[in-house]
Design an enzyme around this catalytic site. Structure first.
Site, mmCIF file in Angstrom:
data_model
loop_
_atom_site.group_PDB
_atom_site.id
_atom_site.type_symbol
_atom_site.label_atom_id
_atom_site.label_comp_id
_atom_site.label_asym_id
_atom_site.label_seq_id
_atom_site.Cartn_x
_atom_site.Cartn_y
_atom_site.Cartn_z
ATOM 1 N N PRO A 95 0.840 -1.198 0.000
ATOM 2 C CG PRO A 95 -0.112 -1.131 2.129
ATOM 3 C CD PRO A 95 0.728 -1.969 1.226
ATOM 4 C CG HIS A 96 1.867 2.878 -3.295
ATOM 5 N ND1 HIS A 96 1.545 1.560 -3.591
ATOM 6 C CD2 HIS A 96 1.598 3.588 -4.410
ATOM 7 C CE1 HIS A 96 1.117 1.492 -4.842
ATOM 8 N NE2 HIS A 96 1.133 2.717 -5.361
#
Length: 154
Positions: free
Chosen positions: A65-66
């Protein structure tokens, strides 16, 4: 670029279990708050917004996740191991137990992509992930993550 450039020891945690993707993002945001002083609510919102574009579960129990977040000056990371795997909606439909989150400045260009590629390449190695999963201590995990980069660079 090495993981030690984007990851602080305080940003590595082992989490017992979480009940949902949103709860995992809250845990990641709490770590980001304590390690980097990011505001947890806006961090969770940024992760959820990015996730709505497509799942960041890349397979083999790994999620990346970013998000881009205002106020962040450099690419920074949070690494968590889940003791109990979570159904994350990964591309291979397998639950995840490793999450490496990256946070970049809103106007980040190539540095964000380089960091994402580095993390992806590192966590694509099954033997490396097995080593991470076998060490449920945050300090040990940080050492493994940063020593691996030194070995790869040699």
């Amino acid at each position: 670029m090495q993981l030690s450039n984007i990851l602080k020891p305080e940003a590595v945690r082992v989490i017992g279990s979480v009940s949902s993707k949103k709860r995992l993002f809250q845990e990641i945001a709490d770590v980001a708050n304590s390690a980097y002083a990011l505001q947890a609510p806006s961090t969770v919102e940024a992760l959820l917004d990015r996730e709505s574009l497509g799942p960041t579960g890349v397979g083999h129990g790994v999620a990346l996740p970013h998000a881009r977040i205002s106020g962040v000056e450099d690419v920074i990371g949070v690494f968590v191991i889940l003791e109990k795997p979570l159904d994350f909606g990964a591309v291979d439909r397998q639950p995840i137990d490793i999450a490496f989150s990256l946070f970049a400045p809103e106007d980040a260009g190539v540095e964000h992509l380089k960091a994402l590629a580095l993390v992806s390449r590192t966590l694509r190695e099954q033997s490396f992930c097995t080593k991470l999963r076998a060490n449920p201590d945050a300090a040990t995990l940080y050492t493994i993550l940063t020593e691996n980069q030194s070995v790869q660079a040699a």
